[in-house]
Design a protein around this motif. Structure first.
Motif, PDB file in Angstrom:
ATOM      1  N   LEU A 158       0.841  -1.200   0.000  1.00  0.00           N
ATOM      2  CA  LEU A 158       0.000   0.000   0.000  1.00  0.00           C
ATOM      3  C   LEU A 158       0.877   1.251   0.000  1.00  0.00           C
ATOM      4  O   LEU A 158       0.586   2.229  -0.701  1.00  0.00           O
ATOM      5  CB  LEU A 158      -0.920  -0.013   1.213  1.00  0.00           C
ATOM      6  N   ARG A 159       1.973   1.187   0.746  1.00  0.00           N
ATOM      7  CA  ARG A 159       2.878   2.329   0.877  1.00  0.00           C
ATOM      8  C   ARG A 159       3.698   2.554  -0.395  1.00  0.00           C
ATOM      9  O   ARG A 159       3.865   3.696  -0.844  1.00  0.00           O
ATOM     10  CB  ARG A 159       3.789   2.082   2.074  1.00  0.00           C
ATOM     11  N   LEU A 175      12.050 -10.868   8.261  1.00  0.00           N
ATOM     12  CA  LEU A 175      11.659  -9.982   7.162  1.00  0.00           C
ATOM     13  C   LEU A 175      10.514  -9.072   7.578  1.00  0.00           C
ATOM     14  O   LEU A 175      10.493  -7.881   7.241  1.00  0.00           O
ATOM     15  CB  LEU A 175      11.273 -10.813   5.941  1.00  0.00           C
ATOM     16  N   SER A 176       9.562  -9.601   8.333  1.00  0.00           N
ATOM     17  CA  SER A 176       8.436  -8.796   8.803  1.00  0.00           C
ATOM     18  C   SER A 176       8.928  -7.609   9.620  1.00  0.00           C
ATOM     19  O   SER A 176       8.507  -6.456   9.409  1.00  0.00           O
ATOM     20  CB  SER A 176       7.483  -9.661   9.634  1.00  0.00           C
ATOM     21  N   GLN A 177       9.839  -7.859  10.545  1.00  0.00           N
ATOM     22  CA  GLN A 177      10.363  -6.778  11.376  1.00  0.00           C
ATOM     23  C   GLN A 177      11.243  -5.831  10.566  1.00  0.00           C
ATOM     24  O   GLN A 177      11.250  -4.615  10.796  1.00  0.00           O
ATOM     25  CB  GLN A 177      11.137  -7.359  12.553  1.00  0.00           C
ATOM     26  N   PHE A 178      11.960  -6.372   9.602  1.00  0.00           N
ATOM     27  CA  PHE A 178      12.793  -5.552   8.722  1.00  0.00           C
ATOM     28  C   PHE A 178      11.927  -4.566   7.937  1.00  0.00           C
ATOM     29  O   PHE A 178      12.307  -3.404   7.738  1.00  0.00           O
ATOM     30  CB  PHE A 178      13.566  -6.474   7.773  1.00  0.00           C
ATOM     31  N   ILE A 179      10.753  -5.037   7.505  1.00  0.00           N
ATOM     32  CA  ILE A 179       9.821  -4.164   6.783  1.00  0.00           C
ATOM     33  C   ILE A 179       9.175  -3.161   7.731  1.00  0.00           C
ATOM     34  O   ILE A 179       9.124  -1.955   7.449  1.00  0.00           O
ATOM     35  CB  ILE A 179       8.735  -5.007   6.079  1.00  0.00           C
ATOM     36  N   GLN A 195      10.109  -1.932  10.508  1.00  0.00           N
ATOM     37  CA  GLN A 195      11.020  -0.919  11.040  1.00  0.00           C
ATOM     38  C   GLN A 195      11.573  -0.004   9.941  1.00  0.00           C
ATOM     39  O   GLN A 195      12.511   0.766  10.180  1.00  0.00           O
ATOM     40  CB  GLN A 195      12.159  -1.596  11.805  1.00  0.00           C
ATOM     41  N   MET A 196      10.993  -0.122   8.741  1.00  0.00           N
ATOM     42  CA  MET A 196      11.285   0.744   7.593  1.00  0.00           C
ATOM     43  C   MET A 196      12.677   0.537   6.999  1.00  0.00           C
ATOM     44  O   MET A 196      13.131   1.330   6.159  1.00  0.00           O
ATOM     45  CB  MET A 196      11.107   2.219   7.967  1.00  0.00           C
ATOM     46  N   PHE A 197      13.367  -0.533   7.402  1.00  0.00           N
ATOM     47  CA  PHE A 197      14.688  -0.777   6.836  1.00  0.00           C
ATOM     48  C   PHE A 197      14.598  -1.153   5.351  1.00  0.00           C
ATOM     49  O   PHE A 197      15.488  -0.804   4.567  1.00  0.00           O
ATOM     50  CB  PHE A 197      15.414  -1.878   7.613  1.00  0.00           C
ATOM     51  N   VAL A 240      15.656   0.111  -0.314  1.00  0.00           N
ATOM     52  CA  VAL A 240      15.186   0.297  -1.691  1.00  0.00           C
ATOM     53  C   VAL A 240      15.522   1.705  -2.172  1.00  0.00           C
ATOM     54  O   VAL A 240      15.987   1.908  -3.305  1.00  0.00           O
ATOM     55  CB  VAL A 240      13.672   0.036  -1.793  1.00  0.00           C
ATOM     56  N   HIS A 241      15.298   2.707  -1.313  1.00  0.00           N
ATOM     57  CA  HIS A 241      15.593   4.097  -1.681  1.00  0.00           C
ATOM     58  C   HIS A 241      17.080   4.277  -1.982  1.00  0.00           C
ATOM     59  O   HIS A 241      17.453   4.924  -2.969  1.00  0.00           O
ATOM     60  CB  HIS A 241      15.160   5.025  -0.540  1.00  0.00           C
TER      61      HIS A 241
END
Length: 478
Positions: free
Chosen positions: A162-163, A351-355, A357-359, A364-365
């Motif tokens: 969504l983001r 992976l869930s926590q990695f996502i 926590q915005m890492f 990607v940026h």
């Protein structure tokens, strides 16, 4: 006396050595049924080893039925212990993918597409989170879980999509897989029966075609043009079970499917009561304006959306996902259960926590900027080396671009010759079902190569083409 060798320097225990050699002689018929074998004291003395070793080896043979004992008589070879030996064929040539880490292969530059910059992974962050998962989580994470995947990761993926992509879905529609190929494999098993037909775009990644064809070869190919799949060629007389497409960044040509064709495709799928399978494999990396919207957003009732973390993180993670219509979720999970049951729980939670926590967003940026620089370096190197003799397209998104050369035919012989010079290239025609499809075009992946390797690779390409004596304009290249 039996000829048995005992190697005291071997890592194999002596008991096992004696047992294996006796067993092999029995299976090969060197010791025949009914033949008496030496007593334990006699054989131990002959081999200069402990009698207990012989007794233990004999005991193993006795338990497995190779020998029998007759009280006060001796030990004999059992009946029915001769095994006819088949001659093994010579091993096949090792595949290129098996020797990626071979030291002799490290000097070769490979323009393969879809490989992220593995040396720039945020491994410290990843390792820290994974360590905490091991330490802080309930012991239940080390047991079995549902084939659908961890709810935490499915929630994280929904928020991430969504983001990043503007795609809205429910966690109950999401199933975690071991990557896109597994998603496609399960889908083909689920949706296709023996005589069913499905539609693919052409060209299409050869591994995806092979995955579908492994279960069902009845595909109908529709060529792409400068705007992607030619929807006017969709067959009115066929009733496909699904249509496979890469609308945001057609692989390998890089075209974007315009909204008019997207609408035509959706209307066709609805009229045929079939699904559209959308592979959104690398759209996070866009370099010209905002990212292209997904096909799923237009018709969530008709589109099955497939994504992966292999391109944005690393292939060895083996985590992908698929967004399904609710009616297909249970059946898909049943096939997933029969495939590998479930994907690693620890990696899913990490992976869930990695996502969350915005890492992942930050990674990607960061990588979008780096890949843009590498893309620009590649374009500059191509233009500098080949000038007007090269045309570049499909460069707006993703991890590769297409380079088309005047007066060049990238035949198998030429590709092999270039490989001998230390450069591996990937012609577009390898991914097409049509003869002579764009023989002058190659796919150049750049995401895993730094500027130095990119420039060296293009230099090798130029030198190879010149050496190949292609004639103008290459003999005059400066």
């Amino acid at each position: 006396m039996l000829w048995i060798e005992v190697d005291r320097t071997s890592q194999i225990p002596i008991i096992r050595q004696v047992y294996q050699q006796l067993r092999d002689k029995i299976l090969k018929g060197e010791l025949v049924s009914g033949e008496k074998i030496p007593g334990s004291r006699e054989l131990a003395s002959h081999l200069h080893i402990s009698r207990n070793v012989i007794l233990e080896a004999y005991h193993m043979l006795l338990l497995e039925g190779y020998i029998i004992t007759k009280p006060n008589v001796g030990t004999f070879i059992s009946e029915g212990t001769l095994l006819r030996q088949n001659i093994l064929s010579s091993p096949q040539k090792t595949d290129d993918n098996e020797i990626l880490l071979d030291q002799s292969n490290l000097d070769r530059i490979d323009f393969r597409s879809g490989i992220p910059a593995l040396d720039l992974l945020p491994l410290k962050k990843w390792s820290h989170i994974k360590s905490q998962v091991y330490l802080d989580s309930s012991y239940n994470i080390f047991g079995y879980t549902h084939p659908k995947g961890c709810l935490a990761l499915r929630n994280s993926i929904c928020k991430y999509l969504l983001r990043i992509r503007g795609l809205s879905c429910h966690p109950e529609q999401v199933v975690i897989t071991s990557g896109s190929i597994q998603s496609f494999s399960i889908l083909s098993n689920l949706l296709l029966k023996n005589n069913d037909i499905y539609i693919i775009e052409d060209p299409l990644h050869i591994e995806i075609k092979k995955t579908f064809a492994f279960n069902n070869p009845n595909c109908y190919s529709i060529p792409v043009d400068q705007e992607g799949l030619q929807t006017q060629l969709l067959p009115s007389t066929l009733n496909p079970k699904f249509i496979f497409i890469t609308p945001s960044h057609q692989y390998p040509l890089g075209e974007v499917l315009p909204v008019q064709r997207r609408i035509e495709l959706i209307e066709y799928a609805r009229s045929k009561n079939c699904y559209i399978v959308e592979d959104d494999y690398d759209s996070e990396f866009h370099y010209m304006g905002a990212p292209v919207s997904t096909l799923y957003e237009l018709a969530p009732d008709s589109v099955i959306y497939v994504g992966t973390f292999s391109k944005i993180l690393f292939p060895a993670l083996r985590i992908g996902y698929i967004i399904l219509p609710p009616i297909l979720v249970d059946s898909f999970c049943e096939y997933k259960k029969r495939s590998d049951y479930f994907t690693s729980v620890v990696d899913q939670i990490t992976l869930s926590q990695f996502i969350d926590q915005m890492f992942l967003d930050r990674h990607v940026h960061k990588m979008r900027k780096i890949y843009l620089q590498r893309r620009n370096a590649l374009i500059e190197s191509l233009n500098s080396s080949f000038g007007s003799s090269v045309t570049i397209h499909g460069e707006s998104t993703g991890l590769h671009l297409i380079a088309s050369f005047k007066d060049v035919q990238f035949t198998e012989d030429l590709v092999s010759f270039i490989a001998l010079q230390g450069l591996k290239i990937h012609p577009v025609w390898l991914h097409s079902s049509f003869k002579n499809f764009q023989k002058n075009s190659i796919i150049i992946g750049y995401s895993h190569l730094n500027h130095q390797l990119i420039n060296k690779g293009i230099k090798l390409l130029k030198e190879s083409l010149t050496t190949w004596h292609l004639g103008p304009p290459y003999t005059s290249l400066k």
